[in-house]
Design an enzyme around this catalytic site. Structure first.
Site, PDB file in Angstrom:
ATOM      1  N   GLU A 173      51.791  55.911 -17.026  1.00  0.00           N
ATOM      2  CA  GLU A 173      51.426  55.103 -15.863  1.00  0.00           C
ATOM      3  C   GLU A 173      52.646  54.386 -15.297  1.00  0.00           C
ATOM      4  O   GLU A 173      53.431  53.803 -16.045  1.00  0.00           O
ATOM      5  CB  GLU A 173      50.365  54.065 -16.262  1.00  0.00           C
ATOM      6  CG  GLU A 173      49.970  53.131 -15.128  1.00  0.00           C
ATOM      7  CD  GLU A 173      48.892  52.149 -15.559  1.00  0.00           C
ATOM      8  OE1 GLU A 173      47.783  52.623 -15.889  1.00  0.00           O
ATOM      9  OE2 GLU A 173      49.159  50.933 -15.588  1.00  0.00           O
ATOM     10  N   PRO A 194      57.458  50.049  -7.307  1.00  0.00           N
ATOM     11  CA  PRO A 194      58.318  48.866  -7.290  1.00  0.00           C
ATOM     12  C   PRO A 194      58.234  48.135  -5.959  1.00  0.00           C
ATOM     13  O   PRO A 194      57.944  48.730  -4.913  1.00  0.00           O
ATOM     14  CB  PRO A 194      59.719  49.448  -7.517  1.00  0.00           C
ATOM     15  CG  PRO A 194      59.483  50.737  -8.227  1.00  0.00           C
ATOM     16  CD  PRO A 194      58.206  51.270  -7.637  1.00  0.00           C
ATOM     17  N   TRP A 209      47.654  50.793  -7.866  1.00  0.00           N
ATOM     18  CA  TRP A 209      47.340  50.401  -6.483  1.00  0.00           C
ATOM     19  C   TRP A 209      47.200  48.891  -6.454  1.00  0.00           C
ATOM     20  O   TRP A 209      46.392  48.326  -7.186  1.00  0.00           O
ATOM     21  CB  TRP A 209      46.041  51.075  -6.069  1.00  0.00           C
ATOM     22  CG  TRP A 209      45.564  50.832  -4.674  1.00  0.00           C
ATOM     23  CD1 TRP A 209      44.785  49.805  -4.240  1.00  0.00           C
ATOM     24  CD2 TRP A 209      45.810  51.655  -3.523  1.00  0.00           C
ATOM     25  NE1 TRP A 209      44.536  49.922  -2.896  1.00  0.00           N
ATOM     26  CE2 TRP A 209      45.148  51.061  -2.427  1.00  0.00           C
ATOM     27  CE3 TRP A 209      46.529  52.830  -3.320  1.00  0.00           C
ATOM     28  CZ2 TRP A 209      45.172  51.611  -1.149  1.00  0.00           C
ATOM     29  CZ3 TRP A 209      46.544  53.382  -2.047  1.00  0.00           C
ATOM     30  CH2 TRP A 209      45.886  52.783  -0.979  1.00  0.00           C
ATOM     31  N   HIS A 230      45.601  55.476  -8.531  1.00  0.00           N
ATOM     32  CA  HIS A 230      44.643  54.380  -8.666  1.00  0.00           C
ATOM     33  C   HIS A 230      44.198  53.957  -7.263  1.00  0.00           C
ATOM     34  O   HIS A 230      44.982  53.976  -6.321  1.00  0.00           O
ATOM     35  CB  HIS A 230      45.296  53.178  -9.354  1.00  0.00           C
ATOM     36  CG  HIS A 230      45.694  53.433 -10.771  1.00  0.00           C
ATOM     37  ND1 HIS A 230      45.809  52.430 -11.705  1.00  0.00           N
ATOM     38  CD2 HIS A 230      46.012  54.574 -11.424  1.00  0.00           C
ATOM     39  CE1 HIS A 230      46.182  52.938 -12.866  1.00  0.00           C
ATOM     40  NE2 HIS A 230      46.321  54.238 -12.711  1.00  0.00           N
ATOM     41  N   GLY A 253      39.261  46.528  -8.642  1.00  0.00           N
ATOM     42  CA  GLY A 253      40.398  45.734  -8.187  1.00  0.00           C
ATOM     43  C   GLY A 253      40.198  44.279  -8.516  1.00  0.00           C
ATOM     44  O   GLY A 253      39.232  43.888  -9.176  1.00  0.00           O
ATOM     45  N   ASP A 254      41.119  43.441  -8.064  1.00  0.00           N
ATOM     46  CA  ASP A 254      41.004  42.010  -8.323  1.00  0.00           C
ATOM     47  C   ASP A 254      39.651  41.514  -7.856  1.00  0.00           C
ATOM     48  O   ASP A 254      39.212  41.841  -6.743  1.00  0.00           O
ATOM     49  CB  ASP A 254      42.112  41.236  -7.595  1.00  0.00           C
ATOM     50  CG  ASP A 254      43.378  41.155  -8.430  1.00  0.00           C
ATOM     51  OD1 ASP A 254      43.378  41.699  -9.543  1.00  0.00           O
ATOM     52  OD2 ASP A 254      44.357  40.549  -7.969  1.00  0.00           O
ATOM     53  N   ASP A 269      26.651  49.142 -20.116  1.00  0.00           N
ATOM     54  CA  ASP A 269      25.708  49.521 -19.057  1.00  0.00           C
ATOM     55  C   ASP A 269      26.446  49.810 -17.754  1.00  0.00           C
ATOM     56  O   ASP A 269      26.130  50.774 -17.048  1.00  0.00           O
ATOM     57  CB  ASP A 269      24.690  48.398 -18.837  1.00  0.00           C
ATOM     58  CG  ASP A 269      23.695  48.277 -19.986  1.00  0.00           C
ATOM     59  OD1 ASP A 269      23.552  49.251 -20.742  1.00  0.00           O
ATOM     60  OD2 ASP A 269      23.089  47.194 -20.131  1.00  0.00           O
ATOM     61  N   LYS A 301      28.885  54.003 -13.949  1.00  0.00           N
ATOM     62  CA  LYS A 301      30.045  54.677 -13.347  1.00  0.00           C
ATOM     63  C   LYS A 301      30.037  56.163 -13.663  1.00  0.00           C
ATOM     64  O   LYS A 301      30.285  57.008 -12.795  1.00  0.00           O
ATOM     65  CB  LYS A 301      31.345  54.044 -13.855  1.00  0.00           C
ATOM     66  CG  LYS A 301      31.599  52.615 -13.417  1.00  0.00           C
ATOM     67  CD  LYS A 301      32.908  52.111 -14.030  1.00  0.00           C
ATOM     68  CE  LYS A 301      33.173  50.657 -13.693  1.00  0.00           C
ATOM     69  NZ  LYS A 301      34.433  50.171 -14.339  1.00  0.00           N
TER      70      LYS A 301
END
Length: 612
Positions: free
Chosen positions: A20, A24, A52, A80, A111-112, A170, A175
């Protein structure tokens, strides 16, 4: 090629592995990452992945990097992709850009998390969690057949939720039922606990491949930060082993390699795990050593399109054989990889030579916030490319600031260790900063909110418990610097003082939200503020402050103000205050070059009259 198909066809006698990387933050770092990926590709990973940034913050760089590795260099790449806080249309744009570049693998992430969930509203109502992205791709006539989809899993629970383990399973089942083809896990350091979690996943009826995320420890300080951000539980035996060597970065790095090898051997020897995912943090040496110690070099059954670098550093493809006719035993594959690696290292441009050792190791011991902006590892983030802000869990400590005096009080409380974190630091004040605490306190009381600083160091042993870094037997040096937020009229007075009294010893950068940058540093000026001298090595310059690195951090710093503001209701006093600070204040960095005088910076800033 789709990763699920490659996994199904994989037939070498040892597990496969993937690497991974993250894009930069600087152009120089991006350019220097390409030959690093090229060298690591000779170890034949089954694929690589590119992270990402939160809300698409690294969109262009992520797609550019993934496009280079997939379309131009023939390395199967997993892109990603996060979905929360993405503007409408951005997900489709990213998927189309990936498709055009021949990318067939997506790691679908939430994501966040939304900031201040009580008041948050989705930017695009289609996407509020990872399963939404999985279902969207799988149900789309345009994208369904194009992409193999991976999803994230958290063997020790998601760091942003207090849900129980069954709740996490779960979500994972949803997913996979929604169309996911493989699972990549968050990093962990407890192999036994991980294997028990795998059993629970299988008992849930989830049968797709599980690829565990492994991250070799690089330095003690970065390890502590990472496990806090990710909520990772570390066995006491590991902490006990690190304790006596924590001040020797070389020993810590060596231990990290050995620990990664032990964990990998433990989890793969059971037959439950067929491959691993190595998080490189864009560093090269540790990952290479892990693969070599495992004797796994030659991880991919496909040897066509091997990457070979020609003299000017351009990439060409060597068609070794058609994949249908190629049969290579592991020893031959390993020797081929080693020979290509030797050839490539001879021809590749060496961006680190003459400055900080060689291209493979020149940033092995990053120190401080800035690092070297030319390093591919500059601005390293967490495993999924997030900012870390959402994981601080500090709002209960930061309270509800409604005035600038409240903010000054908060920054002082952090300096006094009355709170364990601030929006700008997930960890308590370091022992190094404690040595200059009286100076930081005086600046902060003026309303100069300090967020980063460094005392002077003149030839302290590299094993020093407070200031040491790098391998033992060396000496480290530092120039003093401090960074803070002030209003423009204060900045103007500071500039006047530097012009009148600096005498060439004081340099500064100042930037604001609107993109203005003021400085007395030449455009091409590069100021090494941390360096080390070690036996048998060139001088290592690990922390460099110059325009591009400052501006990169400046953008992140003002983003933090926005994220902090979004934790409060729109229109509230707290939100209005933080938004006003973001728009009106400047981030200022000041360096004093006289590292022989421990109080040079502080005497300059604190003597004489300057406005509060």
């Amino acid at each position: 090629m789709k990763l699920s198909d490659k996994i199904a066809a994989y037939n070498l006698p040892h597990p496969f592995y993937t690497f991974e990387f993250f894009p930069p933050r600087t152009d120089q770092g991006f350019e220097n990452l390409i030959p690093r990926i090229s060298r690591l590709s000779t170890l034949n990973p089954l694929a690589i992945s590119v992270t990402w940034g939160a809300g698409g913050s690294t969109r262009d760089r992520s797609i550019d990097l993934a496009g280079l590795t997939q379309a131009d260099y023939g390395i199967d790449t997993v892109l990603h992709l996060t979905c929360t806080n993405m503007l409408p249309g951005m997900v489709d744009d990213a998927l189309r850009a990936a498709k055009v570049r021949g990318i067939q693998n997506i790691l679908a992430l939430r994501g966040d998390p939304p900031r201040g969930t009580e008041h948050w509203a989705p930017v695009d109502s289609q996407f509020t969690c990872g399963v939404d992205l999985v279902r969207y791709i799988r149900s789309s006539p345009e994208f369904s057949s194009q992409f193999c989809i991976g999803v994230a899993a958290y063997p020790e629970g998601h760091p942003d939720h207090e849900t129980d383990e069954d709740g996490g399973l779960d979500v994972l089942k949803k997913k996979v039922d929604g169309g996911a083809d493989f699972i990549v896990t968050q990093l962990f350091y407890d192999a036994d606990r991980f294997l028990k979690w795998v059993d629970k996943v299988r008992e849930k009826g989830i049968t797709v491949p599980i690829i565990p995320g492994i991250m070799p420890i690089q330095t003690y300080s970065s390890f502590l930060r990472l496990i806090k951000l990710c909520g990772v539980k570390v066995p006491p035996s590991i902490m006990a082993a690190l304790e006596p060597i924590r001040h020797d970065d070389k020993l810590v790095k060596d231990y990290g390699v050995g620990l990664a090898v032990d964990i990998i051997q433990n989890i793969t020897s059971t037959g439950k795990i067929k491959g691993i995912h190595l998080c490189t943090l864009n560093l090269e040496k540790s990952v290479q050593l892990v693969i070599e110690k495992l004797q796994w070099a030659g991880g991919s059954p496909e040897m066509k399109n091997k990457l070979i670098a020609d003299a000017p550093g351009r990439m060409i493809h060597a068609q070794l054989s058609s994949s249908s006719d190629l049969v290579i035993d592991p020893t031959t594959a390993a020797n081929t990889a080693a020979n290509v690696l030797t050839f490539k290292q001879t021809l590749d441009p060496d961006p680190g030579r003459g400055e900080v050792n060689n291209a493979a190791t020149w940033d092995d011991f990053p120190n401080g916030r800035f690092g070297d902006y030319k390093s591919p590892a500059f601005g390293a983030q967490d495993q999924w490319g997030g900012t870390g802000f959402s994981q601080y869990k500090g709002l209960s400590e930061w309270g509800h600031p409604k005035t600038t005096e409240d903010l000054t009080s908060l920054f002082l409380r952090y300096l006094h260790s009355e709170v364990s974190s601030s929006p700008f630091s997930s960890l308590p004040l370091s022992s190094e900063s404690l040595t200059i605490l009286p100076y930081l306190e005086r600046l902060t009381k003026r309303g100069w909110w300090t967020v980063c600083s460094q005392p002077t160091v003149d030839g302290t042993p590299s094993t020093d418990e407070v200031f040491g870094w790098g391998p033992r037997g060396g000496y480290v040096f530092q120039k003093g610097f401090v960074e803070f937020f002030v209003e423009e009229h204060v900045l103007e007075r500071i500039e006047e003082k530097i012009a009148a009294e600096g005498r060439g010893w004081v340099h500064y950068f100042a930037g604001n939200l609107q993109g203005e940058c003021r400085s007395n540093v030449p455009d091409d000026g590069r100021n090494a503020v941390t360096w080390g001298m070690f036996p048998g090595q060139e001088i290592a310059q690990t922390t460099i402050i110059e325009r591009e690195s400052f501006l990169t951090w400046k953008d992140e710093a003002f983003t933090i103000w926005a994220e902090w503001a979004s934790c409060y209701p729109p229109g509230s006093e707290e939100s209005e205050l933080l938004d006003a600070v973001r728009k009106k204040r400047w981030l200022v960095n000041i360096v004093h070059h006289d590292y022989k005088k421990s109080d040079a910076l502080w005497t300059f800033l604190l003597d004489g009259e300057l406005p509060l």
